[in-house]
Design a protein around this motif. Structure first.
Motif: not given
Length: 121
Positions: A75-92
């Motif tokens: 989780l730390a790597e996802i948050v720190d390095k790329s919050p978009y890898y694997g993202s299927t939706i945005g904050r909304v």
């Protein structure tokens, strides 16, 4: 021909689902979910942090299981390095009209990236 028929009713397929802690973010626990098709071994892993896809494991033409998804392991790597890898939706998962919203009496203005609206926060 090497193609296989695609099941017409996914709900008749047998899956197992597991849920484990994946870490903490802003004082909230984030969970990892593994969905496994029991007959084929096809596996999808995702988190409840933005419905982020962590891995998709399937067999190649030689029946060797491979992860075909690009992402980080923690989780730390996802948050720190790329919050978009694997993202299927945005904050909304929709548009915010006018690119602003009010919460607890405070107005928040967002990037207007869809005309006058904010798409996916």
């Amino acid at each position: 021909e090497n193609s296989k028929a695609i099941p017409t009713n996914i709900f008749k397929m047998k899956f197992s689902i597991s849920k484990v802690s994946f870490g903490n973010l802003n004082d909230s626990e984030v969970f990892k979910y593994d969905l496994i098709h029991t007959a084929s071994g096809f596996k999808v892993s995702l988190t409840d942090y933005g419905a982020t896809l962590l891995s998709v494991t399937t067999k190649d033409r030689y029946s060797v299981s491979k992860n075909v998804c690009v992402n980080y392991d923690t989780l730390a790597e996802i948050v720190d390095k790329s919050p978009y890898y694997g993202s299927t939706i945005g904050r909304v998962a929709n548009r915010i009209e006018g690119g602003k919203f009010e919460l607890n009496g405070r107005t928040y203005r967002l990037n207007q990236n869809n005309g006058l609206n904010s798409l996916h926060g």
